[in-house]
Design a protein around this motif. Structure first.
Motif, mmCIF file in Angstrom:
data_model
loop_
_atom_site.group_PDB
_atom_site.id
_atom_site.type_symbol
_atom_site.label_atom_id
_atom_site.label_comp_id
_atom_site.label_asym_id
_atom_site.label_seq_id
_atom_site.Cartn_x
_atom_site.Cartn_y
_atom_site.Cartn_z
ATOM 1 N N ALA A 1 -11.044 11.998 5.586
ATOM 2 C CA ALA A 1 -11.393 10.580 5.536
ATOM 3 C C ALA A 1 -11.134 10.009 4.145
ATOM 4 O O ALA A 1 -10.648 8.880 4.001
ATOM 5 C CB ALA A 1 -12.857 10.376 5.931
ATOM 6 N N VAL A 2 -11.447 10.783 3.102
ATOM 7 C CA VAL A 2 -11.228 10.338 1.730
ATOM 8 C C VAL A 2 -9.736 10.127 1.474
ATOM 9 O O VAL A 2 -9.324 9.103 0.921
ATOM 10 C CB VAL A 2 -11.798 11.367 0.724
ATOM 11 C CG1 VAL A 2 -11.370 11.017 -0.695
ATOM 12 C CG2 VAL A 2 -13.318 11.398 0.812
ATOM 13 N N LEU B 1 -6.151 12.007 -5.077
ATOM 14 C CA LEU B 1 -7.478 12.620 -5.127
ATOM 15 C C LEU B 1 -7.731 13.250 -6.491
ATOM 16 O O LEU B 1 -8.827 13.160 -7.040
ATOM 17 C CB LEU B 1 -7.605 13.657 -4.013
ATOM 18 C CG LEU B 1 -9.004 14.198 -3.748
ATOM 19 C CD1 LEU B 1 -9.970 13.074 -3.395
ATOM 20 C CD2 LEU B 1 -8.960 15.229 -2.619
ATOM 21 N N ALA B 2 -6.711 13.890 -7.058
ATOM 22 C CA ALA B 2 -6.858 14.508 -8.380
ATOM 23 C C ALA B 2 -7.177 13.472 -9.441
ATOM 24 O O ALA B 2 -8.030 13.688 -10.314
ATOM 25 C CB ALA B 2 -5.578 15.256 -8.748
ATOM 26 N N ARG C 1 0.830 -1.202 0.000
ATOM 27 C CA ARG C 1 0.000 0.000 0.000
ATOM 28 C C ARG C 1 0.864 1.252 0.000
ATOM 29 O O ARG C 1 1.958 1.283 0.568
ATOM 30 C CB ARG C 1 -0.946 0.003 1.196
ATOM 31 C CG ARG C 1 -2.039 -1.076 1.173
ATOM 32 C CD ARG C 1 -2.685 -1.186 -0.172
ATOM 33 N NE ARG C 1 -3.904 -1.950 -0.187
ATOM 34 C CZ ARG C 1 -4.048 -3.165 -0.711
ATOM 35 N NH1 ARG C 1 -2.998 -3.759 -1.261
ATOM 36 N NH2 ARG C 1 -5.217 -3.778 -0.724
ATOM 37 N N ILE C 2 0.351 2.295 -0.621
ATOM 38 C CA ILE C 2 1.111 3.530 -0.779
ATOM 39 C C ILE C 2 1.432 4.147 0.582
ATOM 40 O O ILE C 2 2.502 4.732 0.773
ATOM 41 C CB ILE C 2 0.342 4.508 -1.683
ATOM 42 C CG1 ILE C 2 0.427 4.008 -3.143
ATOM 43 C CG2 ILE C 2 0.885 5.923 -1.577
ATOM 44 C CD1 ILE C 2 -0.320 4.841 -4.157
ATOM 45 N N SER C 3 0.536 4.011 1.548
ATOM 46 C CA SER C 3 0.813 4.546 2.889
ATOM 47 C C SER C 3 2.057 3.900 3.487
ATOM 48 O O SER C 3 2.862 4.566 4.155
ATOM 49 C CB SER C 3 -0.392 4.337 3.811
ATOM 50 O OG SER C 3 -0.706 2.959 3.916
ATOM 51 N N ASN C 4 2.234 2.600 3.267
ATOM 52 C CA ASN C 4 3.420 1.896 3.776
ATOM 53 C C ASN C 4 4.683 2.343 3.050
ATOM 54 O O ASN C 4 5.750 2.497 3.663
ATOM 55 C CB ASN C 4 3.256 0.385 3.623
ATOM 56 C CG ASN C 4 2.153 -0.171 4.503
ATOM 57 O OD1 ASN C 4 1.765 0.452 5.491
ATOM 58 N ND2 ASN C 4 1.641 -1.329 4.159
ATOM 59 N N LEU C 5 4.577 2.539 1.713
ATOM 60 C CA LEU C 5 5.728 3.012 0.951
ATOM 61 C C LEU C 5 6.175 4.386 1.438
ATOM 62 O O LEU C 5 7.379 4.670 1.522
ATOM 63 C CB LEU C 5 5.385 3.070 -0.538
ATOM 64 C CG LEU C 5 5.148 1.739 -1.251
ATOM 65 C CD1 LEU C 5 4.708 1.986 -2.692
ATOM 66 C CD2 LEU C 5 6.398 0.877 -1.222
ATOM 67 N N ILE C 6 5.222 5.233 1.770
ATOM 68 C CA ILE C 6 5.546 6.568 2.285
ATOM 69 C C ILE C 6 6.352 6.461 3.576
ATOM 70 O O ILE C 6 7.381 7.132 3.750
ATOM 71 C CB ILE C 6 4.259 7.386 2.506
ATOM 72 C CG1 ILE C 6 3.661 7.796 1.162
ATOM 73 C CG2 ILE C 6 4.532 8.615 3.367
ATOM 74 C CD1 ILE C 6 2.307 8.465 1.271
ATOM 75 N N ASP C 7 5.913 5.594 4.493
ATOM 76 C CA ASP C 7 6.628 5.435 5.768
ATOM 77 C C ASP C 7 8.054 4.934 5.543
ATOM 78 O O ASP C 7 8.999 5.392 6.206
ATOM 79 C CB ASP C 7 5.868 4.460 6.670
ATOM 80 C CG ASP C 7 4.569 5.049 7.203
ATOM 81 O OD1 ASP C 7 4.391 6.279 7.091
ATOM 82 O OD2 ASP C 7 3.745 4.286 7.724
ATOM 83 N N ILE C 8 8.216 3.996 4.610
ATOM 84 C CA ILE C 8 9.551 3.442 4.323
ATOM 85 C C ILE C 8 10.464 4.513 3.736
ATOM 86 O O ILE C 8 11.626 4.651 4.129
ATOM 87 C CB ILE C 8 9.435 2.247 3.356
ATOM 88 C CG1 ILE C 8 8.684 1.089 4.027
ATOM 89 C CG2 ILE C 8 10.819 1.779 2.905
ATOM 90 C CD1 ILE C 8 8.294 -0.022 3.066
ATOM 91 N N LEU D 1 -7.698 6.635 0.552
ATOM 92 C CA LEU D 1 -6.902 6.464 -0.659
ATOM 93 C C LEU D 1 -5.489 5.994 -0.325
ATOM 94 O O LEU D 1 -4.965 5.053 -0.946
ATOM 95 C CB LEU D 1 -6.846 7.773 -1.446
ATOM 96 C CG LEU D 1 -8.150 8.209 -2.113
ATOM 97 C CD1 LEU D 1 -8.012 9.611 -2.708
ATOM 98 C CD2 LEU D 1 -8.557 7.227 -3.208
ATOM 99 N N LEU D 2 -4.842 6.611 0.638
ATOM 100 C CA LEU D 2 -3.482 6.222 1.009
ATOM 101 C C LEU D 2 -3.443 4.799 1.544
ATOM 102 O O LEU D 2 -2.506 4.036 1.267
ATOM 103 C CB LEU D 2 -2.925 7.184 2.064
ATOM 104 C CG LEU D 2 -2.615 8.603 1.594
ATOM 105 C CD1 LEU D 2 -2.253 9.481 2.789
ATOM 106 C CD2 LEU D 2 -1.486 8.615 0.575
#
Length: 320
Positions: free
Chosen positions: A274-275, A233-234, A193-200, A279-280
């Motif tokens: 929330a949206v 979002l875009a 997930r993109i949220s995990n990639l961001i943290d890494i 998404l992340l």
């Protein structure tokens, strides 16, 4: 356009005509479509029940084209209020294959990377040919390069529309998405997930472009999450890889999520936090067909003699 009215009716505005149908008929049609989706690999448009339902809702298609973003438009009002608005919604269904947020389109969605060895672009041709002789699939090729002394440096996005759209949303949009794609290749986890990639990425802090986002881990993480959520979002509401976007949201209301068991949830843009969190948490990069989208191999850059490899920008969404 669909409007829920009193007397248990739905008002339908289609091609300049106005008609009414009972909510019960809509519910029955929705249940029949769900049953068909769960019971078949693919719905046939000539199915008599599908034809009946399309006639009921005054539509020629079950789903809109990917470029439309707005799958359905409806009248939205606050309960007890006197003001209503007509808003468009994008539908993301988790029934069957995960829904697409961004669709790849050959060179229009490519991210180009220059291959480095020990920090240099000068690489022995025999070494490249030896790698190519292994005939690795694209994910294995990325992994092989990154685990054998090579590195990938973001070079450019050839597609003019994608380049423009990402720059419009964020001045660092190109570089940040490239860093996410590269980190996914490093991790070797296709559905990370993109949220995990961001943290890494923030934790590793390899790229100077991440360092400028804040003074602390928390600041850099908040900045990167904000920027990437704006990009997602875009592309949820209006942007595509193929056409220069005017910044106007087609799916102005948000999006509707259909879960695997047929439950329907609405995420309105009014609940932006929330949206963006959804998404992340739910989006991931996908590796599309290499033959269809013409990528996945090492090739020489004719202008400077360096070696390059491409990645595709395709995003799917699936709740966990």
């Amino acid at each position: 356009m669909y409007c829920l009215k009193q007397q248990d009716r739905v008002k339908i505005l289609s091609a300049g005509d106005t008609s009414f149908q009972s909510r019960e008929a809509f519910r029955e049609g929705a249940e029949n479509i769900l049953e068909a989706l769960l019971g078949k690999d693919k719905i046939q448009k000539d199915d008599l029940e599908i034809i009946r339902i399309l006639s009921l809702i005054k539509s020629e298609e079950i789903s809109a084209k990917n470029v439309d973003k707005q799958d359905v438009c409806g009248e939205v009002s606050i309960q007890g209020g006197s003001v209503s608005r007509y808003l468009g919604f994008s539908i993301k269904s988790e029934i069957g294959s995960p829904a697409s947020l961004v669709n790849a389109n050959k060179d229009k969605s490519q991210f180009r990377f220059t291959i480095l060895k020990n920090g240099s672009t000068v690489i022995d041709r025999n070494e490249i040919e030896q790698i190519q002789s292994k005939q690795l699939d694209v994910s294995s090729l990325y992994s092989h390069l990154l685990s054998n002394g090579f590195d990938l440096q973001f070079s450019e996005v050839p597609g003019k529309a994608l380049k423009y759209n990402l720059r419009m949303v964020d001045c660092l949009g190109l570089e940040l998405v490239a860093e996410l794609l590269l980190e996914r290749a490093r991790q070797g986890k296709p559905s990370e997930r993109i949220s995990n990639l961001i943290d890494i990425i923030v934790s590793a802090n390899r790229n100077p472009i991440i360092s400028v986002l804040g003074d602390t881990f928390e600041e850099r993480r908040a900045s990167l999450r904000y920027k990437i959520s704006n990009i997602l979002l875009a592309f949820t509401t209006g942007a595509t890889v193929s056409t220069k976007w005017d910044g106007k949201e087609k799916a102005s209301g948000g999006f509707i999520v259909v879960t695997k068991d047929g439950k329907v949830c609405c995420l309105e843009l009014a609940t932006r936090n929330a949206v963006c969190d959804y998404l992340l948490r739910s989006c991931y990069f996908e590796t599309p067909s290499t033959s269809r989208h013409n990528y996945g191999s090492i090739y020489p850059n004719e202008e400077d003699g360096t070696y390059c490899i491409d990645m595709q920008f395709q995003v799917r969404i699936q709740s966990r």
